[in-house]
Design an enzyme around this catalytic site. Sequence first.
Site, PDB file in Angstrom:
ATOM      1  N   ASN A   7      72.193  53.855  10.773  1.00 36.31           N
ATOM      2  CA  ASN A   7      70.588  53.723  10.595  1.00 36.31           C
ATOM      3  C   ASN A   7      70.095  52.272  10.155  1.00 36.31           C
ATOM      4  OD1 ASN A   7      68.078  54.187   9.908  1.00 36.31           O
ATOM      5  ND2 ASN A   7      68.513  55.321   8.066  1.00 36.31           N
ATOM      6  N   TRP A   8      69.606  51.582  11.191  1.00 35.39           N
ATOM      7  CA  TRP A   8      69.444  50.237  11.011  1.00 35.39           C
ATOM      8  C   TRP A   8      68.127  50.146  10.054  1.00 35.39           C
ATOM      9  CZ3 TRP A   8      69.966  47.439  16.225  1.00 35.39           C
ATOM     10  CH2 TRP A   8      71.146  47.521  16.608  1.00 35.39           C
ATOM     11  N   LYS A   9      67.177  51.172   9.970  1.00 34.72           N
ATOM     12  CA  LYS A   9      65.887  51.033   8.990  1.00 34.72           C
ATOM     13  C   LYS A   9      65.174  50.252   9.593  1.00 34.72           C
ATOM     14  CE  LYS A   9      68.747  53.177   5.359  1.00 34.72           C
ATOM     15  NZ  LYS A   9      68.799  53.331   3.722  1.00 34.72           N
ATOM     16  N   HIS A  94      64.530  61.745   6.570  1.00 29.98           N
ATOM     17  CA  HIS A  94      65.172  60.915   5.595  1.00 29.98           C
ATOM     18  C   HIS A  94      64.450  60.516   4.298  1.00 29.98           C
ATOM     19  CE1 HIS A  94      66.903  57.111   4.262  1.00 29.98           C
ATOM     20  NE2 HIS A  94      67.877  57.416   5.070  1.00 29.98           N
ATOM     21  N   GLU A  96      63.772  58.339   2.548  1.00 28.64           N
ATOM     22  CA  GLU A  96      62.910  57.101   2.572  1.00 28.64           C
ATOM     23  C   GLU A  96      61.664  57.665   3.120  1.00 28.64           C
ATOM     24  OE1 GLU A  96      65.309  54.011   4.170  1.00 28.64           O
ATOM     25  OE2 GLU A  96      66.489  54.208   2.233  1.00 28.64           O
ATOM     26  N   GLU A 161      72.601  63.246   2.121  1.00 28.93           N
ATOM     27  CA  GLU A 161      72.392  62.118   1.405  1.00 28.93           C
ATOM     28  C   GLU A 161      71.838  62.099   0.132  1.00 28.93           C
ATOM     29  OE1 GLU A 161      71.889  58.819   4.730  1.00 28.93           O
ATOM     30  OE2 GLU A 161      70.133  59.671   4.708  1.00 28.93           O
ATOM     31  N   GLY A 167      72.112  53.067  -0.505  1.00 33.45           N
ATOM     32  CA  GLY A 167      71.737  51.482  -1.195  1.00 33.45           C
ATOM     33  C   GLY A 167      71.965  51.195  -2.333  1.00 33.45           C
ATOM     34  N   SER A 199      75.455  54.744   0.979  1.00 36.42           N
ATOM     35  CA  SER A 199      76.666  53.727   0.474  1.00 36.42           C
ATOM     36  C   SER A 199      77.942  53.975   1.079  1.00 36.42           C
ATOM     37  CB  SER A 199      76.727  53.728  -1.142  1.00 36.42           C
ATOM     38  OG  SER A 199      75.561  53.248  -1.733  1.00 36.42           O
ATOM     39  N   GLY A 220      73.841  53.172   6.690  1.00 40.17           N
ATOM     40  CA  GLY A 220      72.641  52.247   6.608  1.00 40.17           C
ATOM     41  C   GLY A 220      73.207  50.917   6.594  1.00 40.17           C
ATOM     42  N   GLY A 221      73.201  50.370   5.358  1.00 45.30           N
ATOM     43  CA  GLY A 221      73.365  48.955   4.976  1.00 45.30           C
ATOM     44  C   GLY A 221      74.584  48.326   5.844  1.00 45.30           C
TER      45      GLY A 221
HETATM   46  P1  PGA Z   1      73.058  53.336   2.844  1.00 42.95           P
HETATM   47  O1  PGA Z   1      71.905  54.032   3.447  1.00 42.95           O
HETATM   48  O2  PGA Z   1      74.283  53.336   3.601  1.00 42.95           O
HETATM   49  O3  PGA Z   1      72.748  51.862   2.925  1.00 42.95           O
HETATM   50  O4  PGA Z   1      73.240  53.643   1.353  1.00 42.95           O
HETATM   51  C1  PGA Z   1      72.241  55.234   4.104  1.00 42.95           C
HETATM   52  C2  PGA Z   1      70.829  55.721   4.600  1.00 42.95           C
HETATM   53  O5  PGA Z   1      69.975  55.708   4.155  1.00 42.95           O
HETATM   54  O6  PGA Z   1      70.817  56.767   5.614  1.00 42.95           O
END
Ligand code: PGA
Length: 242
Positions: A7-9, A94, A96, A161, A167, A199, A220-221
């Site tokens: 997930n590149w966001k 998600h 977010e 999640e 994050g 994470s 994500g990150g």
């Molecule tokens: P993260 O994000 O790996 O940066 O914690 C995961 C996500 O939001 O899907």
Amino acid sequence: MTTIIANWKMNGSHSTTEALLEGLSPVLRAAPSGCEVVLCPPFTLLDSVGRHLRGTKVRVGAQNCHQAREGAYTGEISPHMLAESGVTHVLIGHSERREYAGEDDALIAQKLQASHKAGLKTVLCVGETLAEREAGQVHAVVERQLKAVNATHFASYVAYEPVWAIGTGKTPTEIDIASMHQHIKSQTGGIIPVLYGGSVKAENASTILAIPAVAGALVGGASLDIDSFSQILHAAYQINNA
Ligand code: PGA
């Protein structure tokens, strides 16, 4: 089957994406048949990422979609448009989007159904906040998130999640992850793969992916870094070959 979804966001330009995909190319091409890899870039990069991955088994996913098929919804993109563009997967709900775009269970239910109907593989994201965890509501929150959207019928995957782990560098214990994944499986008929997200890093990927009820990871990150994501993919490949 182990599934790794990146997930590149809201990250990536055409030039950084070119460099990232070039760097990841060997590991992406080495995916064994038992591993599924999906990259979810922002909408503006879906087409170029798709073109880059042509001829590989790696799939392209979107991070969101609208619930309608078409119409006067300025700025929105429908599941049918995604499917027509070669997108195969979509993230729905998600945390977010729940937090910053005000998405509630009712809207997430509509998006999930519409995406399923359009033939996309849906990745339903669920998870509790820190306050909900501290109040002992983890099971109740996740059960509500699953039931309210009829996950058993419309989710191709569930991504557990915990919001406080996204994050932050914090992750639940292995025992917590195992028990939540078992719980989600028991709530969804036992057949929907449950991915872990929050994470996931090169350092913890092998441990997390080795937990039996964990069918893969939503990253994500760490998916934006060539070394980190290569190591996470290698960890997945190894578990699959073991
Ligand atoms: P993260 O994000 O790996 O940066 O914690 C995961 C996500 O939001 O899907």
